[in-house]
Design an enzyme around this catalytic site. Structure first.
Site: not given
Ligand code: ADP
Ligand code: ASP
Ligand code: MG
Length: 814
Positions: A677, A681
């Site tokens: 994750d 980003k």
């Protein structure tokens, strides 16, 4: 004298006819009155249908005839007192017999000329005028029926006959001179030729009948009573914000009706214009409403009075090098059309004379092609002119106003408004009188074009945002709550009307074209239809609303693959789903390019730091000319929560479990704990900074033990967090021994990126990062030493929803 005309819907039933009688009664206290009536609503269509069926040898014409009979007999029974009914019913039956005989004749010989069709269709007005006159007499009104076929004389162009004015005017004037009744009821639409054959004045022609009578009798006013409260700023069936125009000039009314405002039959103005008789358009069902007054000059100085449109148009182009500088091409072209009685609604010719473009009715397209290709067959053979190009299913929209000529920039505004909303304009025409500017657009764009133009030129500049929301879980649900709470504020303060048109969960979808009531969206969704994302797309495209926004609240890869399809339809995309922007670079770039090309924003602020304005800040830095050299960040609210709460008493497994319960982790916690994750980003930030990078290019030092990395399912993975307690405790103790805290850090430096768990010392800005907070340090040319810092809550449904909402409002403010 006054002339009042009542249209089909005004006389569609006995209940409506009673309204008409009341209006006439009121009006006749002070005036002598001519009442012109249409056929009962729907009867003209039924008569035409019966004629066609009979001509095709289809016995169903008898059924249509029966419906016609039943409707009239019912109206008589309801309107005329029983004692007086038999005579009226007998007369209607006599007329029905005549009609039946005519239809039978058509059925037997399988032939239906315009002449016979006129005979059939004329019965509609003959029935209605007879019944209404009788009903008035039975209401003690001094009324008399006069068949306008005895007054109005036409040529032999059956179905759309031209009035012979000299004879007609004399007949009418003579008749009214000797008339002694207060009220004269006349059928609209019908007439006769000099030879006494039945003719009609064209669909909608009762308005014209009334105007002819008004002109011949020098009436003080012509009142057109219909089912709407006047001539509206746009067709009220298409534009819900349209409103009645108080006062408009003859010329303006003529232009609007010519370009499709059906409320007035276009030829109606001509006879009364000469005598300057005012026309008032009134509503039978709301007699007190002011209506529209049509006069020589309008008191309203607004340069634009209305927008009208005509559907079912074909755009025709004649082009070829052989047209340049050759005189007579247009003459031959339009003569060929005129011989076929094809009427042309709009013409444009570029100054190069290489092509002529014009619009005609779809129905005439084939006839036009044959006629023109025949006319230019020699030039086509010589390749000097191309065979005629015919494009059907277009529409014309027209802005109308007498004062447009004295205002600059109206056409600019019209075309840029349409352009911004991705309405493709195929041809443009502006008459030399500058009373109208018209454009040809695709049929599918009519509603959007009318509404955007109406909002630009007539409304208080409220901008409507139409949301199509996919996913109503944690984040989606909160977003709907926030929208509901802010709807009134946004309308009042930002002039934004935010409407949720569609909602889905993983099983169902629901659409409401007027906007879903957010007070009870759950039961509405429950009752919705089965989710089908193809159908969903089809519906969004068909609705073709301006400012449409597809809102993705899911973390679903399949949904992320749909964005391109929406952007290509000029539907904006707002998403908290990171998958698209962290997929391969070509896809990311393609979505950004589509957004530019189709003028549809693609916004994903919540992909990094939930509601924190990280991407927007980055965009502003870059747009203003700054260059990013380095980014350091703690971007996982979930990992931050985990490492802030994990210690000797609270095991790693427990903390991960808590994070899940509080909605801080992705549905699959491995996406957070593996660092994927965070990789996504920092990848998105790197890309937004202008670097071409793929997910595989990012180095990830995972802190997970091999057993956790190898786990196949989520439960297996969670289990390893228990069995590997020692591994996690060890990481914690090492950091504690160094007086450090653990933070999962993402870095982008000089074109490369990496993520990993780091021990952070107490003097570092990351050290005091609480709860699920995120922090980003941007080192740029303008911030080389002291970075620009953005810090705050970076996870949770509430802040993510507010980030999505902010993106939606960004589109509204754009
Ligand atoms: P009638 O039967 O009374 O002659 P029409 O159906 O011919 O009535 O005309 C009225 C209808 O015209 C309205 O119901 C409306 O649907 C349509 N219409 C189209 N454009 C306009 C407009 N600009 N203003 C008002 N009505 C319009
Ligand atoms: N009844 C005719 C029609 O429907 C004429 C009219 O109503 O104006 O076209
Ligand atoms: Mg009409």
């Amino acid at each position: 004298m006054k002339v009042l005309k009542f249209g089909g819907s005004s006389v569609a039933s006995s209940e409506n006819i009673n309204k008409v009688i009341n209006i006439v009664k009121e009006s006749s206290y002070k005036n002598n009155i001519a009442v012109v009536v249409s056929a009962l609503g729907g009867i003209t269509d039924l008569l035409l249908e019966a004629g066609k069926l009979a001509c095709n040898g289809d016995e169903n014409y008898i059924k249509s005839l029966k419906t016609i009979e039943d409707r009239h007999l019912q109206v008589v029974r309801e309107l005329i007192p029983v004692n007086n009914q038999s005579g009226v019913l007998g007369q209607i039956k006599k007329m029905l017999n005549k009609l039946e005989n005519t239809l039978e004749g058509v059925f037997l010989i399988n032939e239906l000329s315009n002449k016979t069709s006129d005979k059939i269709v004329s019965f509609g007005e003959l029935f209605s005028s007879y019944i209404i006159a009788e009903a008035m007499k039975n209401n003690s009104l001094d009324a008399e029926l006069k068949n306008s076929q005895e007054l109005i004389v036409t040529n032999e162009n059956f179905s759309n006959a031209a009035v012979l004015f000299e004879k007609t005017s004399k007949n009418i004037a003579d008749f009214f001179k000797q008339n002694s009744h207060k009220i004269v009821v006349l059928p609209g639409f019908v007439a006769k030729t000099e030879n006494g054959e039945v003719s009609t004045l064209g669909r909608g022609g009762s308005d014209y009948t009334a105007a002819i009578i008004a002109a011949a009798t020098n009436a003080s006013i012509l009142e057109i009573w219909t089912d709407v409260s006047g001539m509206y700023t746009a067709n009220p069936n298409f534009v819900s914000e349209a409103f009645p125009i108080k006062n408009i000039s003859y010329q303006e009314a003529m232009e609007l009706s010519h370009f499709g405002a059906k409320v007035l039959y276009p030829p109606t103005i001509q006879p009364v214009l000469k005598k300057e008789i005012p026309i008032c358009i009134k509503n039978t069902f709301d007699a007190k409403a002011e209506g529209t007054l049509i006069t020589k000059v309008s008191s309203n100085t607004n340069p634009i009075k209305g927008i009208s449109h005509i559907e079912n148009m074909a755009l025709i182009t004649l082009e070829g090098s052989g047209m340049i500088g050759i005189p007579g091409i247009s003459k031959r072209l339009f003569e060929a059309l005129s011989l076929e009685k094809i009427s042309v609604s709009l013409i444009t010719q570029a100054s190069s004379e290489h092509s002529i473009c014009f619009a005609i009715s779809n129905n005439d397209a084939e006839k036009a092609k044959t006629a023109i290709d025949t006319e230019f067959s020699y030039e086509i053979e010589q390749h000097k002119i191309e065979p005629l190009i015919v494009e059907k299913n277009n529409a014309i929209i027209a802005l109308v106003g007498d004062n447009m000529k004295s205002h600059q920039g109206i056409s600019g505004k019209m075309f840029s408004t349409l352009g911004k909303n991705n309405v493709n304009i195929r041809a443009i025409a502006q008459g030399a009188s500058e009373k109208n500017i018209s454009a040809v657009i695709a049929h599918k764009d009519i509603k959007k074009a009318l509404n955007t133009l109406h909002s630009e030129f007539f409304e208080n500049q409220t901008k409507q945002l139409n949301l199509f929301v996919v996913g109503v879980g944690n984040v989606g649900g909160k977003l709907l709550d926030q929208i509901k709470q802010q709807q009134t504020y946004l309308l009042k303060n930002l002039r934004l009307q935010v409407r949720v048109i569609a909602l889905t969960n993983s099983k169902k979808m629901v659409f409401n074209e007027d906007g879903i009531d957010l007070d009870n969206w759950k039961p509405q969704l429950e009752k919705g239809e089965k989710l089908n994302m193809d159908l969903f797309h089809e519906k969004v495209t068909d609705l073709n609303y301006r400012n449409s926004i597809f809102v993705d609240n899911t973390a679903n890869e399949n949904v992320s693959k749909l964005y391109a399809d929406y952007l290509k339809e000029s539907v904006a995309v707002v998403t908290c789903n990171k998958i698209a922007c962290s997929s391969n670079y070509t896809n990311y770039l393609n979505l950004k390019q589509l957004a530019r090309e189709y003028n549809a924003p693609f916004l994903f602020e919540t992909n990094v730091g939930a509601g924190l304005p990280i991407i927007d800040t980055l965009k502003n830095l870059i747009a203003s000319g700054d260059k990013v050299s380095k980014i350091q960040a703690v971007l996982s609210g979930s990992l931050n929560f985990v490492f802030n709460n994990f210690n000797e008493e609270n095991s790693f497994y427990n903390v991960v479990e808590q994070a899940g319960i509080q909605g801080y982790t992705e549905p699959d916690p491995r996406i957070d704990l593996s660092g994927v994750d965070v990789m996504r980003k920092i990848l998105i930030l790197a890309r937004e900074s202008g670097t071409r990078l793929e997910l595989d290019d990012i180095k990830n030092d995972s802190f997970l033990p091999k057993a956790s990395l190898d786990a196949v399912t989520v439960p297996e993975f969670l289990e390893t967090l228990k069995t590997e307690t020692a591994h996690f405790n060890n990481i914690y103790q090492k950091a504690a021994a160094n007086n450090c805290r653990l933070k999962f850090v993402a870095e982008f430096d000089n074109g490369t990126a990496k993520v990993g768990l780091k021990e952070i010392a107490s003097d570092h800005p990351f050290y005091n990062l609480d709860g699920s907070d995120n922090i980003v340090l941007f080192f740029t040319e303008r911030y080389p030493v002291q970075p620009l810092i953005i810090k705050g809550a970076g996870a949770g449904a509430d802040v993510t929803a507010s980030g999505l909402f902010a993106d939606i409002i960004r589109i509204g403010n754009n």
